[in-house]
Enzyme design. Structure first.
Site, PDB file in Angstrom:
ATOM      1  N   ASP A 174       8.335 -25.944 -35.274  1.00 20.26           N
ATOM      2  CA  ASP A 174       9.263 -25.168 -34.447  1.00 20.26           C
ATOM      3  C   ASP A 174       9.511 -25.780 -33.062  1.00 20.26           C
ATOM      4  OD1 ASP A 174       9.520 -23.093 -36.412  1.00 20.26           O
ATOM      5  OD2 ASP A 174       7.496 -22.478 -35.878  1.00 20.26           O
ATOM      6  N   ARG A 207       6.398 -32.392 -40.124  1.00 17.21           N
ATOM      7  CA  ARG A 207       7.760 -31.827 -40.097  1.00 17.21           C
ATOM      8  C   ARG A 207       8.371 -32.027 -38.713  1.00 17.21           C
ATOM      9  NH1 ARG A 207       6.289 -25.834 -41.921  1.00 17.21           N
ATOM     10  NH2 ARG A 207       4.816 -26.231 -40.231  1.00 17.21           N
ATOM     11  N   SER A 263       4.778 -15.838 -44.314  1.00 15.90           N
ATOM     12  CA  SER A 263       5.964 -15.541 -45.138  1.00 15.90           C
ATOM     13  C   SER A 263       5.702 -15.779 -46.618  1.00 15.90           C
ATOM     14  CB  SER A 263       7.181 -16.348 -44.668  1.00 15.90           C
ATOM     15  OG  SER A 263       6.873 -17.723 -44.577  1.00 15.90           O
ATOM     16  N   HIS A 309       4.942 -16.959 -35.978  1.00 17.79           N
ATOM     17  CA  HIS A 309       5.354 -17.684 -37.205  1.00 17.79           C
ATOM     18  C   HIS A 309       6.778 -18.219 -36.961  1.00 17.79           C
ATOM     19  CE1 HIS A 309       5.461 -18.913 -41.294  1.00 17.79           C
ATOM     20  NE2 HIS A 309       5.709 -17.758 -41.901  1.00 17.79           N
ATOM     21  N   HIS A 357      -1.451 -24.690 -34.511  1.00 13.30           N
ATOM     22  CA  HIS A 357      -1.267 -24.317 -35.915  1.00 13.30           C
ATOM     23  C   HIS A 357      -2.570 -23.757 -36.466  1.00 13.30           C
ATOM     24  CE1 HIS A 357      -0.075 -24.504 -40.144  1.00 13.30           C
ATOM     25  NE2 HIS A 357       1.153 -24.462 -39.674  1.00 13.30           N
TER      26      HIS A 357
HETATM   27  N1  CMX Z   1      -0.456 -21.874 -26.502  1.00 11.35           N
HETATM   28  C1  CMX Z   1      -1.437 -21.159 -25.905  1.00 11.35           C
HETATM   29  N2  CMX Z   1      -2.549 -20.745 -26.536  1.00 11.35           N
HETATM   30  C2  CMX Z   1      -2.696 -21.126 -27.805  1.00 11.35           C
HETATM   31  C3  CMX Z   1      -1.749 -21.901 -28.487  1.00 11.35           C
HETATM   32  C4  CMX Z   1      -0.581 -22.263 -27.786  1.00 11.35           C
HETATM   33  N3  CMX Z   1       0.399 -22.961 -28.362  1.00 11.35           N
HETATM   34  N4  CMX Z   1      -2.176 -22.109 -29.746  1.00 11.35           N
HETATM   35  C5  CMX Z   1      -3.357 -21.465 -29.854  1.00 11.35           C
HETATM   36  N5  CMX Z   1      -3.666 -20.863 -28.685  1.00 11.35           N
HETATM   37  C6  CMX Z   1      -4.805 -19.991 -28.394  1.00 11.35           C
HETATM   38  C7  CMX Z   1      -4.736 -18.780 -29.301  1.00 11.35           C
HETATM   39  O1  CMX Z   1      -3.809 -17.819 -28.817  1.00 11.35           O
HETATM   40  C8  CMX Z   1      -6.161 -18.317 -29.299  1.00 11.35           C
HETATM   41  O2  CMX Z   1      -6.392 -17.638 -28.096  1.00 11.35           O
HETATM   42  P1  CMX Z   1      -7.418 -16.402 -28.016  1.00 11.35           P
HETATM   43  O3  CMX Z   1      -8.747 -16.975 -28.337  1.00 11.35           O
HETATM   44  O4  CMX Z   1      -7.273 -15.923 -26.610  1.00 11.35           O
HETATM   45  O5  CMX Z   1      -6.970 -15.405 -29.042  1.00 11.35           O
HETATM   46  C9  CMX Z   1      -6.920 -19.648 -29.261  1.00 11.35           C
HETATM   47  O6  CMX Z   1      -6.003 -20.615 -28.730  1.00 11.35           O
HETATM   48  C10 CMX Z   1      -7.409 -20.111 -30.608  1.00 11.35           C
HETATM   49  O7  CMX Z   1      -6.317 -20.147 -31.492  1.00 11.35           O
HETATM   50  P2  CMX Z   1      -6.276 -21.158 -32.732  1.00 11.35           P
HETATM   51  O8  CMX Z   1      -7.447 -20.846 -33.604  1.00 11.35           O
HETATM   52  O9  CMX Z   1      -6.112 -22.559 -32.276  1.00 11.35           O
HETATM   53  O10 CMX Z   1      -4.909 -20.781 -33.411  1.00 11.35           O
HETATM   54  P3  CMX Z   1      -4.612 -19.651 -34.496  1.00 11.35           P
HETATM   55  O11 CMX Z   1      -4.932 -20.203 -35.840  1.00 11.35           O
HETATM   56  O12 CMX Z   1      -5.236 -18.356 -34.142  1.00 11.35           O
HETATM   57  O13 CMX Z   1      -3.039 -19.461 -34.305  1.00 11.35           O
HETATM   58  C11 CMX Z   1      -0.827 -20.193 -33.945  1.00 11.35           C
HETATM   59  C12 CMX Z   1      -2.127 -20.433 -34.708  1.00 11.35           C
HETATM   60  C13 CMX Z   1       0.253 -21.040 -34.557  1.00 11.35           C
HETATM   61  C14 CMX Z   1      -0.456 -18.704 -34.102  1.00 11.35           C
HETATM   62  C15 CMX Z   1      -1.045 -20.560 -32.451  1.00 11.35           C
HETATM   63  O14 CMX Z   1      -1.323 -21.930 -32.343  1.00 11.35           O
HETATM   64  C16 CMX Z   1       0.144 -20.196 -31.581  1.00 11.35           C
HETATM   65  O15 CMX Z   1       0.224 -19.044 -31.127  1.00 11.35           O
HETATM   66  N6  CMX Z   1       1.086 -21.154 -31.326  1.00 11.35           N
HETATM   67  C17 CMX Z   1       2.296 -20.859 -30.592  1.00 11.35           C
HETATM   68  C18 CMX Z   1       3.287 -20.117 -31.491  1.00 11.35           C
HETATM   69  C19 CMX Z   1       3.881 -21.060 -32.529  1.00 11.35           C
HETATM   70  O16 CMX Z   1       4.336 -22.149 -32.238  1.00 11.35           O
HETATM   71  N7  CMX Z   1       3.892 -20.589 -33.787  1.00 11.35           N
HETATM   72  C20 CMX Z   1       4.564 -21.340 -34.882  1.00 11.35           C
HETATM   73  C21 CMX Z   1       3.580 -21.895 -35.926  1.00 11.35           C
HETATM   74  C22 CMX Z   1       4.316 -22.572 -37.046  1.00 11.35           C
HETATM   75  C23 CMX Z   1       5.056 -21.583 -37.915  1.00 11.35           C
HETATM   76  O17 CMX Z   1       4.423 -20.773 -38.599  1.00 11.35           O
HETATM   77  O18 CMX Z   1       6.293 -21.580 -37.888  1.00 11.35           O
END
Ligand code: CMX
Length: 462
Positions: free
Chosen positions: A400, A354, A269, A299, A345
């Protein structure tokens, strides 16, 4: 029929407010004067820094970074906050607990006023109580929204997601843009920041009115938002317009709007707002783009997804859940190719401070709440499972994972709405940054992209 009456009543009310508000906007805050001093000082500092060190190398880019969402590439300058993977966010050098201690509070309130945080983000200084009070007053006076925006919101079908409504309304608010108006009149670029400031202040002031109008249209049968009270702070007015008068809820809103404001410049964002702003799109158009990014489930929409997921969990397993049942449910989520929302994250590698701040609020105000207990149980169980799965780089909860559960406790159970509240808060950080983007004359953002074929050639792979 009553909805139609409500709608026309509300349009009238808002048109009246708009006239009123334009008449009484005066500079009751000295924030702009403070900035008028800081801007030339910072411009000179950055100019000198770039003259002395402009060609220094600050990092390297690996092929995986280009395919991997640009993680770790140092490519942006953002003054308002910096995110340390292990410690979490610092707003202009202050941690969340330090801000909670130092920023002014409302009379009788225990949480920092978001107005104070905005002052800090913009200036780098902790404001006085009077400076914060003047900002509350200024935002209250700028809070009315034009009737065409109200009408547009009232015409949206109730099936349109609140974030889509929010974003569309922000785009339509650009009819009020001082930046766009000044640009079209040929204003000198050295003055851009002043108009970004005016738009930023107006946008922040108006967002609670937009957000509350959406809320009441969708969940309170189109009933009117109450008029703004210029004696109340930004969060108290937002709470009143939503229709919540519990004083703990108002304090929660202050905490919520403070916590979600800023998370350095690379998150979707903030980055989208900054990127769009670099084309000199006005702050309304820029922020609307940022909100479209916030509406993504990885996000900001994750706060909605957490409650959707918890609701499914409770439907499947009932109220009292053992750790073993929970573990099985989480594994099922992972095995079906979904993420556990609220965990992980892109930058953080520890529990999000947070999250901790919201947990502390919950421990103080709602320790026996069943959903809070479930959240605590998830905190105990999820990280081990994510570690066992071995994919997520950070198994800990983010902001979140907690926010919706607290809102739910106070009766705000409409989970599709939660990201709108995140969005209202995110205006503080993105608008503070946008003012500085224009003050520092950041140019059109245009990084180099490559094709896989070009990249292979570059690294000698073909
Ligand atoms: N549940 C399951 N799998 C997860 C996970 C979770 N909470 N967090 C990461 N992973 C997975 C990723 O999907 C990725 O899988 P692939 O290799 O199959 O693509 C792998 O672990 C590696 O990911 P990462 O490098 O640890 O995380 P990223 O930097 O790519 O992504 C985020 C970060 C936040 C998108 C991810 O942790 C996620 O999807 N979390 C759940 C959604 C969430 O809570 N988002 C809110 C974040 C805060 C915000 O911006 O508001």
């Amino acid at each position: 029929m009553s909805v139609v009456n409500n709608v026309s009543r509300r349009v009238l009310l808002h048109s009246k407010n708009l006239v009123l508000s334009t008449r009484c906007v005066s500079s009751s805050t000295n924030l702009k004067e403070v900035l008028e001093q800081k801007v030339p000082e910072t411009q000179a500092d950055v100019k000198e820094f770039r003259k002395q060190h402009g060609s220094k190398v600050v990092g390297e880019v690996q092929v995986d970074m280009m395919y991997g969402g640009m993680r770790g590439i140092k490519g942006l300058v953002t003054e308002t906050s910096v995110l340390d993977p292990d410690e979490g966010i610092r707003f202009r050098g202050y941690t969340i607990p330090e801000c909670q201690e130092k920023l002014p509070k409302a009379p009788g309130g225990a949480e920092p006023l978001p107005e104070g945080l905005f002052w800090l983000l913009v200036t780098g200084d902790i404001p006085t109580e009077d400076q914060v009070k003047a900002l509350s007053n200024e935002w209250a006076k700028r809070a009315a929204i034009p009737s065409h925006v109200v009408q547009m919101l009232n015409n949206f079908p109730t099936t349109l997601h609140p974030m889509s409504q929010f974003s569309a309304a922000i785009v339509a608010l650009n009819s009020e843009s001082k930046f766009a108006e000044a640009y079209s009149k040929g204003v000198h670029k050295s003055k851009y920041w002043e108009f970004a400031y005016e738009d930023g202040m107006n946008l922040i002031a108006k967002l609670p009115t937009v957000a509350a109008t959406i809320y009441r249209n969708l969940y309170r049968e189109g009933s009117s938002v109450c008029p703004i009270n210029t004696d109340l702070d930004w969060s108290a007015n937002f709470s009143a317009m939503l229709g919540y008068d519990d004083k703990d809820f108002v304090d929660l809103l202050r905490l919520y709007l403070f916590l979600h404001s800023d998370h350095e410049g690379g998150n979707v964002s903030a980055h989208a707002t900054h990127l769009i702003g670099s084309a000199l799109s006005d702050p309304y158009l820029s922020f609307a783009g940022g909100m479209n990014g916030l509406a993504g489930p990885l996000h900001g929409l994750a706060n909605q997804e957490v409650l959707v997921w918890i609701s499914k969990l409770r439907e499947t397993l009932g109220g009292d859940v053992s750790d073993d049942q929970l573990k099985e449910f989480i594994w099922n989520t992972l095995q079906s190719g979904q993420v556990v929302p609220g965990f992980g994250h892109a930058v953080l590698r520890k529990t999000d401070p947070r999250y901790v701040a919201q947990r502390e609020f919950a421990l103080k105000h709602m320790p026996e709440d069943p959903l809070f207990k479930l959240t605590s149980q998830l905190y105990k169980v999820v990280p081990d499972i994510l570690l066992k799965q071995g994919k997520a780089k950070n198994p800990w909860p983010n902001v979140d994972a907690h926010s919706g559960v607290i809102l739910w406790h106070y009766g705000l159970t409409e989970m599709n709405y939660y990201t709108v509240m995140f969005g209202v808060s995110r205006a503080l950080g993105t608008m503070a940054s946008l003012i500085w983007d224009r003050a520092l004359g950041f140019p059109l953002e245009r990084p180099k992209s490559m094709s896989t074929e070009g990249l292979k050639k570059l690294v000698g792979a073909s």
